[in-house]
Design an enzyme around this catalytic site. Structure first.
Site, PDB file in Angstrom:
ATOM      1  N   CYS A   2       0.869  -1.356   0.092  1.00 19.68           N
ATOM      2  CA  CYS A   2       0.149  -0.275  -0.141  1.00 19.68           C
ATOM      3  C   CYS A   2       0.765   1.230  -0.450  1.00 19.68           C
ATOM      4  CB  CYS A   2      -0.713   0.467   1.492  1.00 19.68           C
ATOM      5  SG  CYS A   2      -1.800  -1.310   1.386  1.00 19.68           S
ATOM      6  N   GLU A 466      19.611 -17.143  -4.367  1.00 17.38           N
ATOM      7  CA  GLU A 466      19.253 -15.491  -5.009  1.00 17.38           C
ATOM      8  C   GLU A 466      18.940 -15.729  -6.458  1.00 17.38           C
ATOM      9  OE1 GLU A 466      18.356 -13.049  -4.279  1.00 17.38           O
ATOM     10  OE2 GLU A 466      19.039 -11.355  -5.652  1.00 17.38           O
ATOM     11  N   LYS A 470      15.786 -14.663  -8.048  1.00 19.58           N
ATOM     12  CA  LYS A 470      15.502 -13.456  -9.070  1.00 19.58           C
ATOM     13  C   LYS A 470      14.570 -13.943  -9.853  1.00 19.58           C
ATOM     14  CE  LYS A 470      16.812 -11.121  -7.569  1.00 19.58           C
ATOM     15  NZ  LYS A 470      15.997  -9.923  -6.744  1.00 19.58           N
ATOM     16  N   GLU A 473      11.186 -14.822  -9.171  1.00 19.70           N
ATOM     17  CA  GLU A 473       9.795 -13.493  -9.435  1.00 19.70           C
ATOM     18  C   GLU A 473       9.442 -12.702 -10.791  1.00 19.70           C
ATOM     19  OE1 GLU A 473      12.040 -11.386  -5.920  1.00 19.70           O
ATOM     20  OE2 GLU A 473      13.337 -11.408  -6.922  1.00 19.70           O
ATOM     21  N   HIS A 489      21.142 -36.309  -1.677  1.00 19.63           N
ATOM     22  CA  HIS A 489      20.241 -35.987  -0.475  1.00 19.63           C
ATOM     23  C   HIS A 489      18.885 -36.171  -1.106  1.00 19.63           C
ATOM     24  CE1 HIS A 489      23.813 -36.647   1.521  1.00 19.63           C
ATOM     25  NE2 HIS A 489      24.750 -35.444   1.667  1.00 19.63           N
TER      26      HIS A 489
HETATM   27  C1  G6P Z   1      10.582  -7.438  -0.924  1.00 19.15           C
HETATM   28  C2  G6P Z   1      11.415  -7.159  -2.473  1.00 19.15           C
HETATM   29  C3  G6P Z   1      12.132  -7.876  -2.344  1.00 19.15           C
HETATM   30  C4  G6P Z   1      13.611  -7.677  -0.947  1.00 19.15           C
HETATM   31  C5  G6P Z   1      12.421  -8.049  -0.088  1.00 19.15           C
HETATM   32  C6  G6P Z   1      13.942  -7.387   1.400  1.00 19.15           C
HETATM   33  O1  G6P Z   1      10.059  -9.005  -1.298  1.00 19.15           O
HETATM   34  O2  G6P Z   1      10.508  -7.934  -3.605  1.00 19.15           O
HETATM   35  O3  G6P Z   1      13.463  -7.635  -3.014  1.00 19.15           O
HETATM   36  O4  G6P Z   1      14.878  -8.320  -0.955  1.00 19.15           O
HETATM   37  O5  G6P Z   1      10.860  -7.204   0.224  1.00 19.15           O
HETATM   38  O6  G6P Z   1      13.217  -5.933   1.112  1.00 19.15           O
HETATM   39  P1  G6P Z   1      14.077  -5.169   2.335  1.00 19.15           P
HETATM   40  O7  G6P Z   1      13.917  -3.612   1.566  1.00 19.15           O
HETATM   41  O8  G6P Z   1      14.634  -4.642   3.601  1.00 19.15           O
HETATM   42  O9  G6P Z   1      15.287  -4.678   1.309  1.00 19.15           O
END
Ligand code: G6P
Length: 591
Positions: A2, A466, A470, A473, A489
């Site tokens: 939001c 990661e 990526k 997402e 395993h």
């Molecule tokens: C969400 C975003 C990510 C980010 C995570 C933590 O999941 O999509 O890209 O890594 O929040 O957010 P922050 O602002 O704490 O890095």
């Protein structure tokens, strides 16, 4: 998640609010609403889906109003549930960020007092609680304070008041910041929303009420109703560039920017790092913490602290702190990674760690964020605005900073700087049209596959995780990142003819294990892709190979970049919304 926006000034409020909400879009939302005061009425327009490029402004003229982008939590994605919400007598509207955790109890109580609810959103409870106060003869301002105090959870509310032609807002947890210009005041969830109008900001803390009237603002402490003089604390924003430039998507722009941002994130002097280095040297335990991509940064930084600095560092996920809480003491240092500085789980964890007396050092990218205010020390990532929901440049900025710290701890500050600058110039020549084409061709071959496996070891283990995050997402494909050692395993049971397996391989002590793991999956029919140092380009175990920018010690950074590019090109081939993937929010401000 939001987004809130408010404006009082001389200009067209609908147009400014529309522009502000457009800039909050990156946070993620599924419906929107704008309310303005037009002569003696509050007029509201709202809808589900994305905010149109233009709104029918002809019918709306006003210099005061509020806007909201909603990311559904309580209640479905409908026009009725979209904010702002009217009071019964239409004398005020409320929009909210956050979740009222005791919403059901409050609703039942109000229903027993014959209040009828039209929606199933928690915001309506706030409206009714304010109405209840007004019914008892309390004014709107004080009814809002008393309603707000009954709410559990992290919430921020904004109210447009018809009678006094003003905006009121109270913050507790969910972010809120003021933008100041001569005779104009902006109020938003983050400064990106208004930085095209002003770069002067005033921070708002939890437990504060803002009253904005005729281009002037006042701040009060809601506990004792005392006026807080914050005007003297006007700050200047760092440059925020939200232009896409020559790129079709923010994601590609942000990926390419990494050649510079890894240097920006580490342009600190040794003197500036000294307070943190001292704390780390004296620490009994070091913890790193974050969520999502920042959680993988935390993992990688803990890895550097162990491997380079020989410190016993433990990485924790922001949402899984329970078992660590009793261990944390005032002798510990917690390094917090957060792009926004507003992630609810991260903030909650840090508040608890602070209670234990731990020293909190944060690495943040968003100026003026809550985390910066509750930390003992903070460092800006200086990556510039990251608009694409999937984090790329901030991830590598964070781990570059972690690397610099780890090297400084062993007296190799200058060596670290050299390594970072050598990678930066190698990245400059890495981002070529030809390379993009090669990676796009490989991504195009993956379009019809559904399940993918990424293997990494040592410095590349968290990069496998990661990398998988990526790609999932934005492509919505099932990618999983594993430690290569995990293969035998269980993971190997999933490999069948044509299963795509990506192995991350660096010229390090794990190279032989990575090659054997890749042969093992190849023997079972996997389609194998290698990502790593050029030395392995001709290894027979790989069907395809993507080489990476040259570096001795920062392989984690150079190796993650092809994953970012695969993610981009795969999503492009699939026709997905690259910068705003479905269901995801950039700033996860609720739990
Ligand atoms: C969400 C975003 C990510 C980010 C995570 C933590 O999941 O999509 O890209 O890594 O929040 O957010 P922050 O602002 O704490 O890095």
């Amino acid at each position: 998640m939001c987004g809130i926006f408010g404006y009082i000034g001389q200009d067209s409020a609908p147009s400014i609010i529309h522009k502000g909400l457009k800039r909050l879009e990156y946070r993620g939302y599924d419906s929107w609403g704008i309310s303005i005061i037009d002569k003696d009425k509050i007029r509201t327009i709202k809808d589900v889906g994305h905010l149109p490029e233009e709104i029918a402004q002809k019918k709306l003229f006003s210099t005061i109003g509020i806007g909201h982008t909603r990311w559904a939590t309580h209640g479905g994605i409908t026009v009725t549930n979209a904010h702002p919400h009217f009071s019964k007598d239409r004398s005020f509207v409320i929009a909210q960020n956050g979740i009222v955790e005791n919403y059901l109890e409050l609703k039942e109580e109000l229903e027993s007092k014959e209040y009828e609810f039209e929606t199933n959103v928690d915001t309506e409870v706030i409206v009714k609680l304010v109405e209840e106060g007004i019914k008892k003869g309390i004014n709107l301002r004080n009814s809002l304070i008393s309603a707000f105090k009954q709410l559990e959870g992290r919430n921020t509310v904004i109210v447009l008041d018809l009678k006094d032609k003003r905006i009121l807002a109270i913050r507790n947890g969910s972010p809120l910041i003021l933008g100041i210009k001569k005779d104009e005041i902006f109020l938003a969830s983050d400064p990106l929303a208004f930085n095209q109008f002003t770069t002067e900001i005033v921070e708002v803390n939890n437990g504060e009420l803002i009253e904005i009237e005729k281009g002037k603002f006042k701040i009060f402490d809601i506990d004792n109703n005392k006026y807080i003089d914050r005007e003297s604390k006007i700050e200047k924003l760092l440059d925020i560039d939200i232009d896409k430039g020559k790129y079709a998507h923010y994601m590609l722009k942000e990926i390419v920017q990494q050649q510079h941002t890894i240097l920006k994130a580490t342009e600190y002097t040794e003197k500036e790092l000294k307070p943190l280095i001292k704390q780390l040297n004296n620490a009994e335990n070091i913890y790193t913490i974050g969520a999502g991509t920042a959680g993988f940064s935390a993992d990688q930084i803990a890895y550097y602290l162990r491997k380079i600095s020989k410190k016993s560092a433990i990485s924790i996920k922001s949402y899984e702190t329970e078992s660590y809480l009793d261990l944390i003491t005032s002798k510990d240092v917690v390094i917090v990674l957060s792009q926004s500085g507003e992630t609810a789980d991260t903030l909650e964890a840090i508040e608890l760690f602070k209670e234990k007396g731990a020293y909190i050092a944060s690495v943040i990218n968003m100026p003026g964020s809550t985390l910066s205010r509750i930390s003992d020390i903070f460092f800006m990532s200086k990556a510039g605005s990251e608009i694409c929901v999937a984090s790329t440049k901030v991830f590598t900025s964070q781990i570059s900073f972690g690397y610099l710290i780890s090297k400084t701890l062993i007296g190799e500050f200058n060596e670290a700087k050299k390594e970072l600058s050598s990678l930066s110039s190698n990245l400059e020549s890495y981002f070529t049209k030809e390379r993009f084409k090669d990676i796009e061709n490989i991504a195009n071959k993956l379009v019809n596959k559904e399940h993918f496996f990424i293997l990494g070891k040592g410095q590349n283990f968290h990069i496998a995780q990661e990398g998988a995050l990526k790609i999932k997402e934005i492509s919505y494909k099932h990618f999983e990142g594993f430690a290569a050692g995990e293969l035998k395993h269980g993971v190997i049971a999933l490999i069948e003819k044509g299963s795509p397996v990506i192995s991350i391989i660096s010229n390090d002590m794990n190279r032989k294990d990575m090659i054997s793991a890749t042969y093992e999956v190849k023997a079972r029919g996997a389609l194998t892709i290698g990502i790593g140092d050029m030395d392995f380009e001709n290894e027979k175990c790989f069907d395809y190979f993507i080489d990476v920018a040259k570096t001795e010690e920062l392989k984690a950074i150079s190796n993650v970049i092809p994953f970012q590019l695969i993610s981009y090109f795969l999503a492009k081939a699939l026709g997905n919304n690259i910068d705003k993937p479905r269901n995801l929010a950039k700033s996860v401000t609720v739990k």
